[in-house]
Design a protein around this motif. Structure first.
Motif, PDB file in Angstrom:
ATOM      1  N   ILE A 136     -11.118   5.791  -7.706  1.00  0.00           N
ATOM      2  CA  ILE A 136     -10.747   5.057  -6.179  1.00  0.00           C
ATOM      3  C   ILE A 136      -9.421   3.429  -6.767  1.00  0.00           C
ATOM      4  CG2 ILE A 136     -13.124   3.763  -6.007  1.00  0.00           C
ATOM      5  CD1 ILE A 136     -10.944   4.659  -3.244  1.00  0.00           C
ATOM      6  N   LYS A 137     -10.309   3.751  -7.789  1.00  0.00           N
ATOM      7  CA  LYS A 137      -9.292   3.023  -8.708  1.00  0.00           C
ATOM      8  C   LYS A 137      -8.459   2.690  -9.139  1.00  0.00           C
ATOM      9  CE  LYS A 137     -12.764   0.725 -12.037  1.00  0.00           C
ATOM     10  NZ  LYS A 137     -13.398   0.875 -13.606  1.00  0.00           N
ATOM     11  N   ASN A 149     -14.471   6.315   1.424  1.00  0.00           N
ATOM     12  CA  ASN A 149     -15.666   6.163   0.980  1.00  0.00           C
ATOM     13  C   ASN A 149     -15.080   7.705  -0.055  1.00  0.00           C
ATOM     14  OD1 ASN A 149     -16.819   7.851   2.869  1.00  0.00           O
ATOM     15  ND2 ASN A 149     -17.088   6.613   4.099  1.00  0.00           N
ATOM     16  N   TYR A 153     -12.368   3.876   6.933  1.00  0.00           N
ATOM     17  CA  TYR A 153     -12.201   3.042   5.833  1.00  0.00           C
ATOM     18  C   TYR A 153     -13.171   4.188   4.775  1.00  0.00           C
ATOM     19  CZ  TYR A 153     -10.749  -1.510   5.859  1.00  0.00           C
ATOM     20  OH  TYR A 153      -9.908  -2.601   5.397  1.00  0.00           O
ATOM     21  N   ALA A 211      -6.606   2.643  -5.726  1.00  0.00           N
ATOM     22  CA  ALA A 211      -6.954   0.775  -4.696  1.00  0.00           C
ATOM     23  C   ALA A 211      -5.525   0.332  -4.334  1.00  0.00           C
ATOM     24  CB  ALA A 211      -6.948   0.401  -5.692  1.00  0.00           C
ATOM     25  N   HIS A 212      -5.852   0.232  -2.963  1.00  0.00           N
ATOM     26  CA  HIS A 212      -4.865  -0.406  -2.794  1.00  0.00           C
ATOM     27  C   HIS A 212      -5.421  -1.868  -1.307  1.00  0.00           C
ATOM     28  CE1 HIS A 212      -5.428   2.731  -0.368  1.00  0.00           C
ATOM     29  NE2 HIS A 212      -5.076   2.429   0.742  1.00  0.00           N
ATOM     30  N   PRO A 213      -5.623  -2.863  -1.765  1.00  0.00           N
ATOM     31  CA  PRO A 213      -5.662  -3.894  -0.895  1.00  0.00           C
ATOM     32  C   PRO A 213      -5.040  -4.628  -0.286  1.00  0.00           C
ATOM     33  CG  PRO A 213      -6.570  -4.473  -3.387  1.00  0.00           C
ATOM     34  CD  PRO A 213      -5.980  -2.967  -3.294  1.00  0.00           C
ATOM     35  N   GLN A 252       0.780  -1.122   0.146  1.00  0.00           N
ATOM     36  CA  GLN A 252      -0.739   0.326   0.034  1.00  0.00           C
ATOM     37  C   GLN A 252       0.481   0.898  -0.080  1.00  0.00           C
ATOM     38  OE1 GLN A 252      -0.748  -2.403   1.463  1.00  0.00           O
ATOM     39  NE2 GLN A 252      -2.896  -2.862   2.034  1.00  0.00           N
ATOM     40  N   ASP A 291     -16.122   6.142  -8.131  1.00  0.00           N
ATOM     41  CA  ASP A 291     -15.940   5.113  -8.648  1.00  0.00           C
ATOM     42  C   ASP A 291     -14.990   4.333  -9.396  1.00  0.00           C
ATOM     43  OD1 ASP A 291     -18.125   3.828  -6.950  1.00  0.00           O
ATOM     44  OD2 ASP A 291     -19.666   4.558  -8.383  1.00  0.00           O
ATOM     45  N   SER A 302       0.707   8.104  -6.378  1.00  0.00           N
ATOM     46  CA  SER A 302      -0.256   8.963  -6.231  1.00  0.00           C
ATOM     47  C   SER A 302       0.046   9.925  -6.537  1.00  0.00           C
ATOM     48  CB  SER A 302      -1.005   7.842  -5.424  1.00  0.00           C
ATOM     49  OG  SER A 302      -0.539   8.902  -4.195  1.00  0.00           O
TER      50      SER A 302
END
Length: 183
Positions: A174-175, A140, A138, A178-180, A29, A171, A36
């Motif tokens: 966020i891509k 949002n 988290y 994204a850092h799952p 992450q 939507d 970024s």
């Protein structure tokens, strides 16, 4: 406005998150954030373009020192000096804690492992209770639009039009960040 974080929690900065969130096993992450626009947000304020936009908005202070600019280009603006740990640096831009809350209460590996375990188990009640206690959130759509991605922003009673505003599609955007966490 400053996001609602746990009262006793302090900002540690992205480098404080790096020790656990930089490894491939954990999802890298920190590396994703480092590449970024968020990580470069403070540096952007040093540009001639930023100075010109600030002047156009009636801001007479250098953008890297103007609260009107910093509120969207770094983390924790408006918080007391006591809310920042020694290693925190505003120069690191929009950091992890903009979305996840000030990290001093959840930075311990044991706490993060427990949060992860509860979330993966679907134990929402216990997860939410612990997350609230340690100030972990988290991010949002509301986190993004309430803090920065908005057409106008009121700072100390003065409303400013965001000179860089573009319609915000959560939507899609966020891509980019994204850092799952791998399962």
């Amino acid at each position: 406005s400053v996001p609602a974080f746990a009262e006793d929690s302090n900002f540690i900065g992205a480098k404080g998150c790096k020790k656990c969130h930089n490894k491939k096993k954990s999802g890298e992450q920190f590396k994703i954030w480092q590449k970024s626009k968020h990580a470069k947000a403070f540096k952007l304020l040093a540009s001639k373009e930023a100075a010109a936009k600030a002047k156009e908005m009636g801001i007479t202070t250098h953008p890297q020192k103007a609260k009107e600019c910093l509120i969207c280009h770094t983390t924790g603006v408006g918080s007391s000096k006591e809310s920042f740990e020694k290693k925190f640096s505003a120069k690191d831009g929009v950091q992890c804690e903009n979305c996840h809350g000030a990290g001093s209460l959840y930075k311990k590996k044991k706490t993060m492992k427990k949060l992860r375990k509860l979330r993966l188990a679907g134990n929402d009640k216990a997860y939410n209770k612990l997350a609230k206690k340690v100030g972990f959130t988290y991010g949002n759509k509301n986190t993004c639009t309430d803090q920065c991605h908005q057409k106008q922003r009121t700072v100390d009673g003065v409303t400013y039009t965001n000179p860089s505003y573009q319609p915000f599609d959560f939507d899609e955007r966020i891509k980019e960040i994204a850092h799952p966490v791998p399962k």
